[in-house]
Design an enzyme around this catalytic site. Structure first.
Site, PDB file in Angstrom:
ATOM      1  N   GLY A   1      39.917  29.598  38.633  1.00  0.00           N
ATOM      2  CA  GLY A   1      40.451  28.247  38.761  1.00  0.00           C
ATOM      3  C   GLY A   1      39.837  27.380  37.679  1.00  0.00           C
ATOM      4  O   GLY A   1      38.619  27.404  37.450  1.00  0.00           O
TER       5      GLY A   1
ATOM      6  N   ASP B   1      46.297  24.917  34.383  1.00  0.00           N
ATOM      7  CA  ASP B   1      45.214  25.457  33.555  1.00  0.00           C
ATOM      8  C   ASP B   1      45.110  24.731  32.220  1.00  0.00           C
ATOM      9  O   ASP B   1      44.017  24.628  31.654  1.00  0.00           O
ATOM     10  CB  ASP B   1      45.419  26.952  33.348  1.00  0.00           C
ATOM     11  CG  ASP B   1      45.023  27.692  34.613  1.00  0.00           C
ATOM     12  OD1 ASP B   1      45.872  27.813  35.514  1.00  0.00           O
ATOM     13  OD2 ASP B   1      43.850  28.089  34.728  1.00  0.00           O
TER      14      ASP B   1
HETATM   15  O1  MRU Z   1      43.548  33.245  37.033  1.00  0.00           O
HETATM   16  P1  MRU Z   1      42.972  32.160  37.877  1.00  0.00           P
HETATM   17  O2  MRU Z   1      42.763  32.568  39.301  1.00  0.00           O
HETATM   18  O3  MRU Z   1      41.743  31.538  37.275  1.00  0.00           O
HETATM   19  O4  MRU Z   1      44.115  31.069  37.871  1.00  0.00           O
HETATM   20  C1  MRU Z   1      43.997  29.924  38.654  1.00  0.00           C
HETATM   21  C2  MRU Z   1      45.176  29.040  38.516  1.00  0.00           C
HETATM   22  O5  MRU Z   1      46.127  29.321  37.833  1.00  0.00           O
HETATM   23  C3  MRU Z   1      45.090  27.723  39.192  1.00  0.00           C
HETATM   24  O6  MRU Z   1      46.321  27.365  39.747  1.00  0.00           O
HETATM   25  C4  MRU Z   1      44.693  26.683  38.151  1.00  0.00           C
HETATM   26  O7  MRU Z   1      43.522  27.088  37.502  1.00  0.00           O
HETATM   27  C5  MRU Z   1      44.515  25.365  38.733  1.00  0.00           C
HETATM   28  S1  MRU Z   1      42.988  25.323  39.607  1.00  0.00           S
HETATM   29  C6  MRU Z   1      42.691  23.840  40.190  1.00  0.00           C
END
Ligand code: MRU
Length: 332
Positions: free
Chosen positions: A56, A227
Site C-alpha cells: 500500500g 499508487d
Molecule cells: O501491490 P500493493 O498491495 O502495494 O498495492 C496496493 C494498492 O494498489 C492500493 O490500492 C494503493 O496502494 C492505495 S493504498 C492506500
C-alpha cells in the site's frame, strides 16, 4: 487500528520503529495470523517492500522513511541507501516522496528516528483528514464498492479509501461495502475484509469479475486508493481498478479516489508515463504452493492499471475534495 488479539484488543500500526528496529505487520500472513517482523538493516526493509511484507502506497512510503532512518543511524552512505530503497518497487509515488523527504531532513541535521516517526505520523494525520472530508459522501443505506486494500494496513493507520468508510460508520451511518477480492494477491479479500471485520462494518467479499454484476444491480459509490496520480489526474492503482471506473461511468456511479498529496506526482504529465510494475507469473499461476495453470501456459501479471482522469468524480485528499481539473491547487 484497533484489532482483536488472543490477549485482548490492541492498537497497532502497520509499521513503526522500536528499539533500533523497524517493526511491521507481515501482511502476507493475514488474515490467518497477526505476525510482526522486524529489521535493523535498510536492505532487509527494502526487501520487505519488494516482497510485499508491507504494502500500500503510504505504508510503503513510511517503511521507506524508516529504512532511511536505519541507514542514517548506521552511518551508511545515504545516496546509495536512497537508490537501493527506491529500487524496491516502481509504481507507488509515496516510496520516492518519502525517501526524498527523509534525505532532505537528514541533510538538515534532523534526528533520524524523529524524522521518520514524523513522516509516519503525517501519513496518519492526512488519512484522518481524508476521512473527515470523505465521510459525508457516504449516506445511510449506501452500497459502497472498494478494491484492493486502502485501509490502515496500507497507510500506517486509518486508511485512504477506508478512512471515509470508517468515519461514516463511526458517525453512526449504516451501509454495505463490497470488497473485491483483488487477484492475484488478494488484498481485498485478505486485508480489506479483515479490517472491515475488525471494525464490525457490514461487508461482503466479491470475486473481481462480479464487479460489473453488482454495479449494474446498484452501487451508490465506488472509492479506491491510488499508487500514483499524474499531473493531469490520470492515476495508477491496483489491477482491476480501471474496469470498475469505466463501469461506474456507464451506470452513473460516482467514482472517488482517496489519496494524500504524497501520492500526486506532478513530474509525471499523464498516466501513460506511469511505470506499471510487472510481477512474477507465479503470483498468478501458483496458489497455496500448487501450480493451477497448465504447464507451458505463460501468465502476464501487471500489478497496477491506469485509469484516465475523465472517469474520476473527485480526489479525496487531506486538503479537500478536488475534481481532476482542480488538482493543480495542491502542487507542492
Ligand atoms: O501491490 P500493493 O498491495 O502495494 O498495492 C496496493 C494498492 O494498489 C492500493 O490500492 C494503493 O496502494 C492505495 S493504498 C492506500
Amino acid at each position: 487500528m484497533r484489532v482483536r488479539t488472543e490477549n485482548g484488543d490492541r492498537d497497532i500500526r502497520a509499521v513503526w520503529f522500536e528499539d533500533g528496529r523497524v517493526v511491521m505487520i507481515d501482511q502476507r500472513r493475514l488474515p490467518h495470523e497477526l505476525v510482526f517482523v522486524s529489521f535493523d538493516d535498510y536492505r532487509d526493509v527494502a526487501e520487505a517492500i519488494r516482497n510485499m511484507t508491507t504494502r500500500g502506497a503510504p505504508s510503503i512510503g513510511a517503511t521507506a522513511a524508516y529504512a532511511m532512518c536505519l541507514a542514517a543511524l548506521k552511518g551508511e552512505d545515504l545516496e546509495t541507501a536512497a537508490r537501493d530503497i527506491k529500487a524496491a518497487r516502481p509504481t507507488a509515488n509515496d516510496l520516492f516522496y518519502a525517501v526524498d523527504r527523509m534525505a532532505e531532513s537528514l541533510a538538515e541535521g534532523a534526528d533520524p528516528v524523529e524524522a521518520a516517526d514524523a513522516y509516519a505520523q503525517s501519513m496518519v494525520d492526512r488519512c484522518i483528514a481524508i476521512g473527515e472530508y470523505g465521510a459525508p459522501l457516504i449516506k445511510d443505506g449506501f452500497r459502497v464498492m472498494t478494491h484492493c486494500n486502502a485501509g490502515a494496513l496500507a497507510t500506517v493507520d486509518v486508511g485512504t479509501a477506508l478512512a471515509p468508510i470508517r468515519k461514516a460508520w463511526a458517525d453512526g451511518r449504516r451501509f454495505f461495502v463490497y470488497a473485491s477480492e483483488t487477484r492475484p494477491r488478494l488484498q481485498g479479500m485478505q486485508l480489506t475484509a479483515w479490517e472491515l471485520n475488525q471494525e464490525g462494518i457490514d461487508h461482503a467479499i466479491i470475486p473481481d469479475g462480479a464487479s460489473g454484476h453488482f454495479i449494474r444491480q446498484g452501487v451508490d459509490m465506488i472509492i479506491v486508493g491510488a499508487d500514483r496520480i499524474a499531473a493531469n489526474g490520470d492515476f495508477a492503482n491496483k489491477i482491476g481498478t480501471f474496469e470498475k471506473a469505466v463501469l461506474a461511468k456507464e451506470f452513473g456511479v460516482p467514482f472517488y479516489v482517496a489519496a494524500p498529496i504524497s501520492t500526486f506526482d506532478f513530474d509525471t504529465a499523464t498516466g501513460e508515463d506511469i511505470v506499471i510494475e510487472n510481477r512474477s507469473e507465479e503470483e498468478v499461476t501458483v496458489v497455496a504452493g500448487n501450480r493451477i495453470a497448465p504447464v507451458g501456459s505463460p501468465a502476464l501479471n501487471p500489478a497496477f492499471d491506469m485509469t484516465p482522469a475523465r472517469y474520476v468524480t473527485g480526489f479525496i485528499t487531506e486538503k479537500g475534495i478536488l475534481r481532476p481539473s482542480e488538482i493543480e491547487k495542491v502542487r507542492g
